[in-house]
Design a protein around this motif. Structure first.
Motif, mmCIF file in Angstrom:
data_model
loop_
_atom_site.group_PDB
_atom_site.id
_atom_site.type_symbol
_atom_site.label_atom_id
_atom_site.label_comp_id
_atom_site.label_asym_id
_atom_site.label_seq_id
_atom_site.Cartn_x
_atom_site.Cartn_y
_atom_site.Cartn_z
ATOM 1 N N PRO A 181 0.827 -1.212 0.000
ATOM 2 C CA PRO A 181 0.000 0.000 0.000
ATOM 3 C C PRO A 181 0.863 1.266 0.000
ATOM 4 C CG PRO A 181 -0.691 -1.515 1.730
ATOM 5 C CD PRO A 181 0.576 -2.056 1.161
ATOM 6 N N LEU A 182 0.432 2.257 -0.773
ATOM 7 C CA LEU A 182 1.155 3.522 -0.914
ATOM 8 C C LEU A 182 0.247 4.681 -0.558
ATOM 9 C CD1 LEU A 182 3.495 5.358 -1.957
ATOM 10 C CD2 LEU A 182 2.505 5.093 -4.246
ATOM 11 N N ILE A 183 0.742 5.556 0.295
ATOM 12 C CA ILE A 183 0.035 6.797 0.606
ATOM 13 C C ILE A 183 0.880 7.935 0.059
ATOM 14 C CG2 ILE A 183 -0.827 8.316 2.414
ATOM 15 C CD1 ILE A 183 -1.288 5.827 4.118
ATOM 16 N N PHE A 184 0.258 8.740 -0.810
ATOM 17 C CA PHE A 184 0.941 9.913 -1.358
ATOM 18 C C PHE A 184 0.457 11.118 -0.576
ATOM 19 C CE2 PHE A 184 1.987 13.503 -3.893
ATOM 20 C CZ PHE A 184 3.092 13.143 -4.642
ATOM 21 N N LEU A 185 1.389 11.852 0.039
ATOM 22 C CA LEU A 185 1.046 13.035 0.822
ATOM 23 C C LEU A 185 0.987 14.251 -0.093
ATOM 24 C CD1 LEU A 185 3.283 12.461 3.967
ATOM 25 C CD2 LEU A 185 0.924 11.714 3.546
ATOM 26 N N GLU B 103 1.223 3.290 13.088
ATOM 27 C CA GLU B 103 -0.009 2.515 12.922
ATOM 28 C C GLU B 103 0.134 1.381 11.912
ATOM 29 O OE1 GLU B 103 -2.925 2.918 14.656
ATOM 30 O OE2 GLU B 103 -1.847 4.393 15.871
ATOM 31 N N ALA B 104 0.893 1.622 10.859
ATOM 32 C CA ALA B 104 0.997 0.640 9.772
ATOM 33 C C ALA B 104 2.408 0.673 9.184
ATOM 34 C CB ALA B 104 -0.047 0.942 8.702
ATOM 35 N N PRO B 105 3.373 0.047 9.848
ATOM 36 C CA PRO B 105 4.767 0.123 9.386
ATOM 37 C C PRO B 105 5.021 -0.530 8.030
ATOM 38 C CG PRO B 105 4.562 -1.374 11.252
ATOM 39 C CD PRO B 105 3.227 -0.725 11.069
ATOM 40 N N GLU B 106 4.073 -1.302 7.513
ATOM 41 C CA GLU B 106 4.277 -1.986 6.229
ATOM 42 C C GLU B 106 3.947 -1.111 5.026
ATOM 43 O OE1 GLU B 106 -0.013 -2.424 7.216
ATOM 44 O OE2 GLU B 106 1.811 -2.479 8.378
ATOM 45 N N ILE B 107 3.434 0.096 5.238
ATOM 46 C CA ILE B 107 3.036 0.944 4.110
ATOM 47 C C ILE B 107 4.224 1.721 3.558
ATOM 48 C CG2 ILE B 107 0.669 1.205 4.952
ATOM 49 C CD1 ILE B 107 1.502 4.076 5.812
ATOM 50 N N GLN C 15 3.746 17.161 6.993
ATOM 51 C CA GLN C 15 4.140 15.849 6.471
ATOM 52 C C GLN C 15 4.821 14.995 7.545
ATOM 53 O OE1 GLN C 15 4.900 18.776 5.028
ATOM 54 N NE2 GLN C 15 4.235 18.736 2.900
ATOM 55 N N GLU C 16 5.684 15.612 8.329
ATOM 56 C CA GLU C 16 6.395 14.867 9.364
ATOM 57 C C GLU C 16 5.423 14.283 10.393
ATOM 58 O OE1 GLU C 16 7.374 17.771 8.138
ATOM 59 O OE2 GLU C 16 9.542 17.743 7.820
ATOM 60 N N ARG C 17 4.415 15.071 10.782
ATOM 61 C CA ARG C 17 3.420 14.586 11.756
ATOM 62 C C ARG C 17 2.677 13.381 11.200
ATOM 63 N NH1 ARG C 17 -0.347 19.274 12.846
ATOM 64 N NH2 ARG C 17 -1.555 17.630 13.858
ATOM 65 N N VAL C 18 2.284 13.463 9.932
ATOM 66 C CA VAL C 18 1.533 12.371 9.316
ATOM 67 C C VAL C 18 2.405 11.123 9.192
ATOM 68 C CG1 VAL C 18 0.402 11.612 7.191
ATOM 69 C CG2 VAL C 18 -0.039 13.887 8.077
ATOM 70 N N ILE C 19 3.631 11.296 8.751
ATOM 71 C CA ILE C 19 4.531 10.152 8.568
ATOM 72 C C ILE C 19 4.731 9.415 9.890
ATOM 73 C CG2 ILE C 19 6.927 9.503 8.087
ATOM 74 C CD1 ILE C 19 6.840 11.728 5.877
ATOM 75 N N GLY C 20 4.983 10.153 10.961
ATOM 76 C CA GLY C 20 5.173 9.519 12.261
ATOM 77 C C GLY C 20 3.962 8.699 12.673
ATOM 78 N N THR C 21 2.778 9.245 12.494
ATOM 79 C CA THR C 21 1.542 8.542 12.852
ATOM 80 C C THR C 21 1.320 7.326 11.967
ATOM 81 O OG1 THR C 21 0.546 10.603 13.631
ATOM 82 C CG2 THR C 21 -0.955 8.793 13.114
#
Length: 163
Positions: free
Chosen positions: A13-17, A38-42, A28-34
């Motif tokens: 799975p890929l999330i594009f910010l 929650e989902a280290p495999e993404i 971006q840093e806040r989102v990446i940390g969260t």
């Protein structure tokens, strides 16, 4: 986590910010940390080149690179729309934009983001399976118009007010 222009083979799975970088807070840093807690495999693609990543998180680097950051963005926006989600966050402007030397006026805040929103709204009109989520602060200039434009295409689309 990877940034322009690294070519990474995404096999999950890929999330594009997507959202403002220049003039914006460091969202971006806040989102990446969260996300990674929650989902280290993404996989997370961020157009912000200089990220202050959480301790222990190292950016992925590729052996090959895209020639232009815009080509990188187009490629991974498309990948995320199918294999994960495009996440638009629209924060209020935090810093003054640079002055355009040709016009003498400040460059517009979130100019590229607004174009991307329009492009992906148009794509959603023809392909409702596109995976996208949008959120923003009420003080983001024009958020009410952005919401109405998306609701005209997808009336049940939620808009989020927090990251």
């Amino acid at each position: 986590v990877f940034t322009p222009k690294d070519k990474i083979e995404v096999d999950g799975p890929l999330i594009f910010l997507a959202g403002p970088v220049r003039g914006a807070p460091d969202w971006q840093e806040r989102v990446i940390g969260t996300l990674l807690c929650e989902a280290p495999e993404i996989y997370v693609a961020s157009p912000k080149i200089h990220l202050n990543l959480p301790q222990g998180v190292n950016p992925l680097t590729g052996n090959t690179k895209f020639q232009y950051a815009t080509d990188w963005e187009r490629h991974y926006l498309s990948e995320a729309s199918k294999k994960g989600v495009i996440m638009f966050w629209l924060p209020k402007q935090a810093y003054a934009m640079p002055v355009d030397s040709d016009t003498g006026f400040h460059k517009p805040y979130a100019r590229d983001t607004r174009g991307e929103l329009g492009e992906w709204r148009g794509r959603m009109m023809h392909d409702p399976s596109i995976r996208m989520v949008i959120g923003g602060e009420e003080t983001f200039d024009g958020i009410d118009v952005i919401r109405r434009n998306f609701w005209a295409v997808k009336p049940d689309m939620p808009f989020y007010s927090t990251l």
